[in-house]
Design an enzyme around this catalytic site. Structure first.
Site, PDB file in Angstrom:
ATOM      1  N   TYR A  41      13.166  -2.610  -6.573  1.00 45.76           N
ATOM      2  CA  TYR A  41      12.207  -2.162  -7.576  1.00 45.76           C
ATOM      3  C   TYR A  41      10.896  -1.593  -7.059  1.00 45.76           C
ATOM      4  O   TYR A  41      10.144  -1.021  -7.825  1.00 45.76           O
ATOM      5  CB  TYR A  41      11.881  -3.271  -8.589  1.00 45.76           C
ATOM      6  CG  TYR A  41      11.238  -4.522  -8.044  1.00 45.76           C
ATOM      7  CD1 TYR A  41      11.940  -5.707  -8.047  1.00 45.76           C
ATOM      8  CD2 TYR A  41       9.929  -4.528  -7.575  1.00 45.76           C
ATOM      9  CE1 TYR A  41      11.369  -6.865  -7.577  1.00 45.76           C
ATOM     10  CE2 TYR A  41       9.360  -5.676  -7.098  1.00 45.76           C
ATOM     11  CZ  TYR A  41      10.074  -6.848  -7.100  1.00 45.76           C
ATOM     12  OH  TYR A  41       9.506  -7.987  -6.624  1.00 45.76           O
ATOM     13  N   CYS A  89       0.819  -1.201   0.000  1.00 45.43           N
ATOM     14  CA  CYS A  89       0.000   0.000   0.000  1.00 45.43           C
ATOM     15  C   CYS A  89       0.858   1.259   0.000  1.00 45.43           C
ATOM     16  O   CYS A  89       2.042   1.210   0.290  1.00 45.43           O
ATOM     17  CB  CYS A  89      -0.867   0.063   1.253  1.00 45.43           C
ATOM     18  SG  CYS A  89      -2.004  -1.290   1.415  1.00 45.43           S
ATOM     19  N   ASN A 130       0.252   0.613   5.765  1.00 41.92           N
ATOM     20  CA  ASN A 130       1.096  -0.105   4.806  1.00 41.92           C
ATOM     21  C   ASN A 130       1.927  -1.102   5.606  1.00 41.92           C
ATOM     22  O   ASN A 130       2.657  -0.708   6.503  1.00 41.92           O
ATOM     23  CB  ASN A 130       1.999   0.897   4.072  1.00 41.92           C
ATOM     24  CG  ASN A 130       3.025   0.229   3.169  1.00 41.92           C
ATOM     25  OD1 ASN A 130       4.054   0.806   2.867  1.00 41.92           O
ATOM     26  ND2 ASN A 130       2.754  -0.984   2.720  1.00 41.92           N
ATOM     27  N   GLY A 131       1.829  -2.367   5.254  1.00 42.95           N
ATOM     28  CA  GLY A 131       2.599  -3.389   5.960  1.00 42.95           C
ATOM     29  C   GLY A 131       1.731  -4.574   6.298  1.00 42.95           C
ATOM     30  O   GLY A 131       0.658  -4.756   5.717  1.00 42.95           O
ATOM     31  N   GLY A 184      -0.050   0.402  -4.924  1.00 39.90           N
ATOM     32  CA  GLY A 184      -1.323  -0.314  -4.784  1.00 39.90           C
ATOM     33  C   GLY A 184      -2.325   0.204  -5.781  1.00 39.90           C
ATOM     34  O   GLY A 184      -2.488   1.425  -5.903  1.00 39.90           O
TER      35      GLY A 184
END
Ligand code: SF4
Length: 490
Positions: free
Chosen positions: A261, A17, A118-119, A44
């Site tokens: 990346y 995310c 996020n995570g 995301g």
């Protein structure tokens, strides 16, 4: 390049995310958040959401799809306020439905609270079971909802959201970079290992912003201030910026894939520009795995910086050998073998004049299933290349992620199916193949080992994974492996 559905993100190893937050009285916070999310779209693409506060109450909008699909003029103009948080989602836990779209919003006895995550928590199942035993009912299936419910309960007890967050941070295990909104404050916090990035910016000298990556600050014209420290909570409100170092850990463990990346090349994470890290990987690869060749070409777009680095260090000319069609939509290629191979031709065309009669070094950042790479190599040969030498800027990845990156099923990873590089070379049809070594990876990126999570390559997880969580994931993968014998999978 393996099935890239977006210029930076890829479907087989997807980022979880992107989060954003702003405290900006007098600023058009919903539009700024919209542009911030736009810059974080690569993290995301399933859903997007913005919650704003006008100091008294929240307004929000969440929708499935890309940021530009989720919002239009009328939704944005409805979101009036002085503070906001936003989220772009790719699901790693919880299904891809609107109920799981973020930011999540809840009421506590002192008002409202919104959270963007996020995570991935590794102890979410335990915490959820604990809450359910106390009578809590869940609407969604994500670990983020578990976090929100915990914060609400703690806030009801302490009467204060930052104090509640501090309490929860002591119980959460795993990766979390969060932006949190109350009526009067935008808050950012990061897990004590700092697995996912999160940074602070300042806009027009006054407004304070938070973002997963610095590229989202740049796009709204904010100055980068610093990264949120691992274990730190930062509160932006009428009193300015307050920092609390809530948790500490024996080491930091930023996900190394951010440099390889995931993050946008123009983002700076922990002082290192991702573009430079990727170029450094190319330098290292050229040094460790040279080959006689006439031209170095990238697989666009993820292979570009590493290919430039390879060409610089090897002294070989850099060239464009593959032209990418940027307009292939995300859903165009179904995860099916036949379509995947066809999809290569839809996405990439060889530049015959650049390839004919040449010995080519093709640089990319990974080989995931191997099928796409085989298709690309075939294209290059059909265009008249004499030899195709493949150089991969990261080591083979073989282990699953529990911290919020949806890596492919182990049974699909070519490096998990074949332990010998020679077997992978044969499978993809290259004249030679070399991966980056682990040492080369660290040297190329230029970030000390003690600051990174390398578990996908080493199987050594910096944050302990509960045994049942590990077993359930491996078990699922083993069963998938048993269903499809490795040699028959293409
Ligand atoms: Fe990143 Fe791999 Fe660590 Fe997950 S396990 S955080 S993908 S390095």
């Amino acid at each position: 390049m393996e099935d890239h559905s977006h210029c930076f993100a890829r479907p087989e190893a997807r980022e979880a995310c992107g989060v954003f937050g702003i405290y900006g009285p007098g600023e058009d916070v919903s539009r700024l958040t919209y542009f911030g999310l736009f810059a974080l779209q690569h993290r995301g693409q399933e859903s997007a959401g913005i919650v704003v506060s006008d100091g008294k109450k929240f307004a929000w909008h969440r929708e499935m799809g890309l940021v530009y699909q989720a919002f239009d003029e009328s939704t944005l103009s409805r979101l009036q306020g002085d503070l906001a948080i936003g989220h772009t989602r790719y699901s790693t836990t919880g299904s891809s439905t609107l109920a799981n779209a973020q930011p999540l919003v809840a009421e506590w006895k002192g008002g409202s609270i919104a959270l963007a995550h996020n995570g991935n928590l590794v102890n979410a199942l335990h915490l959820r079971a604990e809450l359910e035993a106390k009578g809590e009912h869940f609407e969604a299936t994500s670990d983020s909802e578990v976090m929100l419910r915990m914060v609400v309960r703690a806030a009801n007890r302490t009467g204060d959201v930052p104090a509640a967050l501090e309490e929860c941070m002591k119980r959460w295990r795993g990766a979390y970079s969060l932006t949190v909104l109350t009526e009067k404050a935008a808050i950012a916090l990061r897990d004590p290992y700092g697995v996912r990035p999160l940074c602070i910016g300042r806009l027009n000298g006054k407004a304070i912003c938070f973002a997963s990556e610095s590229c989202a600050l740049a796009v709204i014209g904010a100055d980068f201030v610093r990264d949120v420290k691992p274990g730190e909570m930062v509160i932006a409100g009428a009193d300015g910026l307050e920092s609390r170092q809530v948790e500490t850990s024996p080491r930091h463990a930023l996900c190394v894939f951010e440099y390889i990346y995931m993050a946008r090349p123009d983002s700076v994470i922990e002082g290192r520009l991702c573009y430079e890290a990727r170029r450094g990987l190319g330098h290292q690869l050229a040094q460790d795995s040279p080959t006689a060749a006439d031209v170095v070409i990238p697989v666009p777009a993820t292979g570009w910086p590493a290919a430039i680095g390879y060409a610089e260090r090897s002294g070989l000319p850099f060239g464009e050998g593959l032209i990418r069609n940027w307009y292939v939509p995300r859903t165009f290629i179904q995860p099916d073998q036949r379509l995947r191979e066809l999809g290569v031709r839809v996405k990439l065309s060889p530049l015959r004049e650049a390839l004919k009669g040449k010995r080519v070094v093709m640089v990319d950042d990974s080989i995931v299933r191997g099928t796409t790479k085989r298709g690309v190599i075939r294209l290059i040969r059909e265009a008249g290349a004499r030899e195709v030498h493949v150089r991969i800027s990261a080591p083979p990845y073989r282990w699953p992620c529990y911290y919020g990156v949806d890596t492919s099923n182990r049974s699909e990873l070519i490096a998990a199916r074949y332990s010998k590089v020679e077997d992978i070379r044969r499978e993809i049809g290259a004249d030679s193949l070399a991966y980056q070594s682990l040492e080369g990876l660290l040297e190329g990126i230029g970030v000390p080992r003690r600051k990174l999570c390398l578990a996908c390559f080493t199987g050594r997880y910096p944050i302990p994974i509960p045994r049942d969580v590990k077993l359930s994931k491996l078990d699922l993968e083993e069963r998938a492996c048993r269903r499809t014998p490795a040699r028959t999978r293409k």
